[in-house]
Design an enzyme around this catalytic site. Structure first.
Site, short mmCIF file in Angstrom:
data_model
loop_
_atom_site.label_atom_id
_atom_site.label_comp_id
_atom_site.label_asym_id
_atom_site.label_seq_id
_atom_site.Cartn_x
_atom_site.Cartn_y
_atom_site.Cartn_z
N ASP A 4 0.89 -1.34 0.17
CA ASP A 4 -0.03 0.09 -0.12
C ASP A 4 0.73 1.11 -0.11
OD1 ASP A 4 -2.30 -1.67 0.28
OD2 ASP A 4 -1.68 -1.96 2.25
N GLU A 5 1.89 1.13 -0.59
CA GLU A 5 2.94 2.26 -0.80
C GLU A 5 2.40 3.47 -1.74
OE1 GLU A 5 4.20 -0.59 -1.16
OE2 GLU A 5 5.45 -1.19 0.66
N LYS A 11 2.32 1.94 -4.93
CA LYS A 11 2.84 1.64 -6.51
C LYS A 11 2.01 1.84 -7.66
CE LYS A 11 3.19 -2.52 -4.54
NZ LYS A 11 2.83 -2.29 -3.07
N LYS A 15 -0.09 3.75 -8.54
CA LYS A 15 -0.14 5.22 -8.86
C LYS A 15 1.11 5.59 -9.62
CE LYS A 15 1.11 9.61 -8.14
NZ LYS A 15 0.47 10.82 -7.88
N GLY A 41 -4.23 -4.46 -3.99
CA GLY A 41 -4.93 -3.64 -4.01
C GLY A 41 -4.37 -2.39 -4.60
N HIS A 42 -4.43 -2.26 -6.03
CA HIS A 42 -3.73 -0.85 -6.62
C HIS A 42 -4.48 0.25 -6.79
CE1 HIS A 42 0.21 -3.55 -7.42
NE2 HIS A 42 -0.06 -3.53 -6.16
N ARG A 62 3.42 -29.20 -6.43
CA ARG A 62 3.38 -29.53 -7.88
C ARG A 62 2.24 -30.55 -8.24
NH1 ARG A 62 9.11 -32.05 -6.90
NH2 ARG A 62 8.20 -32.46 -4.88
N GLN A 118 2.19 -6.16 -3.13
CA GLN A 118 2.33 -6.14 -1.77
C GLN A 118 3.61 -5.30 -1.68
OE1 GLN A 118 1.62 -9.36 -2.84
NE2 GLN A 118 -0.25 -8.57 -2.62
N PRO A 165 -9.25 -1.25 8.25
CA PRO A 165 -8.49 0.06 8.50
C PRO A 165 -7.06 -0.38 8.63
CG PRO A 165 -9.96 -0.57 10.41
CD PRO A 165 -9.84 -1.63 9.27
P1 IMP Z 1 -2.44 -12.80 1.84
O1 IMP Z 1 -1.65 -12.44 0.87
O2 IMP Z 1 -3.86 -12.76 1.58
O3 IMP Z 1 -2.01 -14.53 2.21
O4 IMP Z 1 -1.91 -11.98 3.15
C1 IMP Z 1 -0.86 -12.33 3.97
C2 IMP Z 1 -0.51 -11.05 4.62
O5 IMP Z 1 -0.26 -9.96 3.47
C3 IMP Z 1 -1.61 -10.23 5.34
O6 IMP Z 1 -0.92 -9.78 6.65
C4 IMP Z 1 -2.07 -9.23 4.44
O7 IMP Z 1 -2.81 -8.29 5.05
C5 IMP Z 1 -0.99 -8.87 3.85
N1 IMP Z 1 -1.29 -8.45 2.34
C6 IMP Z 1 -1.42 -9.03 1.28
N2 IMP Z 1 -1.60 -8.32 0.10
C7 IMP Z 1 -1.62 -6.88 0.50
C8 IMP Z 1 -1.61 -5.80 0.01
O8 IMP Z 1 -1.75 -5.52 -1.17
N3 IMP Z 1 -1.44 -4.66 0.81
C9 IMP Z 1 -1.14 -4.78 2.06
N4 IMP Z 1 -1.21 -5.96 2.90
C10 IMP Z 1 -1.36 -7.00 2.13
#
Ligand code: IMP
Length: 417
Positions: free
Chosen positions: A13-14, A16, A18, A40-41, A143, A223, A303
């Site tokens: 959520d930095e 990226k 944008k 979530g971009h 696999r 991520q 949140p």
């Molecule tokens: P998963 O990727 O759904 O297995 O979640 C593993 C961890 O990564 C959890 O703490 C999620 O909240 C975090 N996470 C996964 N995708 C994102 C993202 O796009 N932004 C922020 N945290 C993420």
């Protein structure tokens, strides 16, 4: 022209999406190299806001190809829904969108398995996004996963889909009604998977041809580096690799093709889900950052936990990724704070990223803030001196140049220094 890799330097959520959209102006293609619909971009362009999950951020730039690489995982239903939503907003994917046949598909049973595993972990919940990411990558390592290319063969697809439905039922204690739902979801999954094969392509070869023709490709990470399963805050991590090195393996090109690694660093820190967060501010400060930055998950609406910038972690992740330059995002959110804190070290010494990370006690340096509203600013010289000092301090801690600062959600809200 070669490849630019864009990666997140914190827990995701930095901003990226944008910055990828901004940089895509000079690229022919944007290719996602990791993760799935957990991401979530957010991209704001031409007065509209797009929330992307699996589709590369380049999809909102007309004429730019958008590719999903081999090491991504794909939920066919979610993927088709995302395309449909974009089409309703006037963006057509068409033949601009290409998906590697090697991506692993998320079977509907995986989400049920993930929920069960979250509830029964010895070391506590991870707080996943619930998108079935972990079980999909697990099947890849076992696999016996279902790849998109398997959906080109209807007999094989049926065999694999039924195997995973039956296999999951051994672990899940389903009622008759839930079993019926899983069976019909499996049929739907197969239909959707077949539809997605319409986008199937040899992504590695397509990228190779673009590079041969001297064109610029952006490799888009998902991520953030601290969620990387090897180098992040294990076990509170995701399963797709988040660091720049993974762009090569994930998309299928060699490291010699890369000339730029752009790290994206939020001016403060956020985290979603469970796990250590040394600079977290649970009280008024965290609340203020969350409100000013609208820090709620794009995928789950949760949140986000908020806190001060961690300079030690920023130095670690810029090194891990070999960043050539860094963009600091959401600087405008910090306007109005009288003072700002940056973590410059930890009490009791050494920095740890694994299970020991929760014991870290940050040591802060305090800097004066600024009161001016800098949202949408595009000129470095016009920034308040204290905002410039803040950026320069981060740069010193990371030992990597901050070449750009994002001052708002819009495509053009970027300062290039
Ligand atoms: P998963 O990727 O759904 O297995 O979640 C593993 C961890 O990564 C959890 O703490 C999620 O909240 C975090 N996470 C996964 N995708 C994102 C993202 O796009 N932004 C922020 N945290 C993420």
């Amino acid at each position: 022209m070669p490849v630019s890799i864009v990666v997140g330097l914190q827990w995701g959520d930095e901003g990226k999406g944008k910055m990828v959209d901004h940089l895509a102006e000079k690229a022919v293609a944007v290719a996602r190299f990791s993760g799935g619909a957990n991401a979530g971009h957010t991209v704001e362009a031409e007065g509209r806001k797009f929330a992307l999950h699996l589709l590369p951020s380049g999809i909102v730039r007309p004429g730019v190809k958008a590719m999903v690489g081999a090491s991504c995982v794909l939920d066919p239903g979610a993927f088709l829904e995302e395309i449909e939503t974009l089409e309703k907003n006037g963006i057509t994917a068409g033949d601009r969108l290409l998906v590697s046949g090697k991506v692993n598909l998320t079977h509907p049973a995986y989400k049920l398995l993930e929920k069960q595993s979250e509830d029964s972990r010895v070391t506590g919940r991870i707080g996943t996004t619930g998108r079935g990411i972990g079980p999909t990558y697990e099947r890849k390592c076992r696999r016996n996963a279902i790849r998109l290319e398997d959906a080109l063969n209807p007999v094989l697809l049926r065999e694999l889909a039924d195997f995973h439905t039956a296999d999951a039922q051994k672990e899940l204690n389903l009622t008759d009604g839930q079993r019926e739902t899983l069976l019909s979801d499996t049929d739907r999954f197969m239909e959707d998977a077949v539809r997605v094969t319409g986008y199937c392509a040899d992504v590695s070869r397509v990228i190779g041809k673009m590079l041969e023709a001297g064109e610029r490709v952006i490799a888009e990470g998902a991520q953030g580096s601290l969620l990387d399963p090897d180098h992040g805050s294990y076990p509170f991590v995701t399963c797709g690799q988040c660091v720049s090195g993974a762009a090569c393996t994930g998309l299928g090109f060699g490291p010699t093709s890369v000339d730029r690694v752009q790290g994206i660093l939020k001016a403060y820190t956020t985290r979603v889900g469970e796990g250590p967060f040394p600079t977290e501010q649970k009280g008024e400060t965290g609340h203020r950052i969350r409100t000013a930055g609208n820090e709620f998950g794009t995928t789950t609406g949760r949140p986000r936990r908020c806190g001060w910038l961690d300079g030690v972690l920023a130095e670690y992740t810029t090194r891990l990724n070999g960043c050539t330059s860094v963009t600091v995002t959401l600087l405008d959110v910090l306007s109005g704070f009288e003072t700002l804190k940056v973590c410059t070290g930890y009490l009791d010494g050494d920095f740890k990223t694994g299970r020991g990370m929760g014991e870290l006690l940050p040591v802060y340096e305090t800097l004066p803030g600024w009161s001016e509203d800098i949202r949408g600013e595009k000129n470095w010289k016009a920034l308040p001196q204290n905002a410039k000092n803040y950026i320069e301090m981060i740069e010193k801690l990371m030992k990597v140049p901050v070449d750009s600062v994002s001052t708002g959600p819009g495509r053009e809200d970027v300062i290039w220094r």
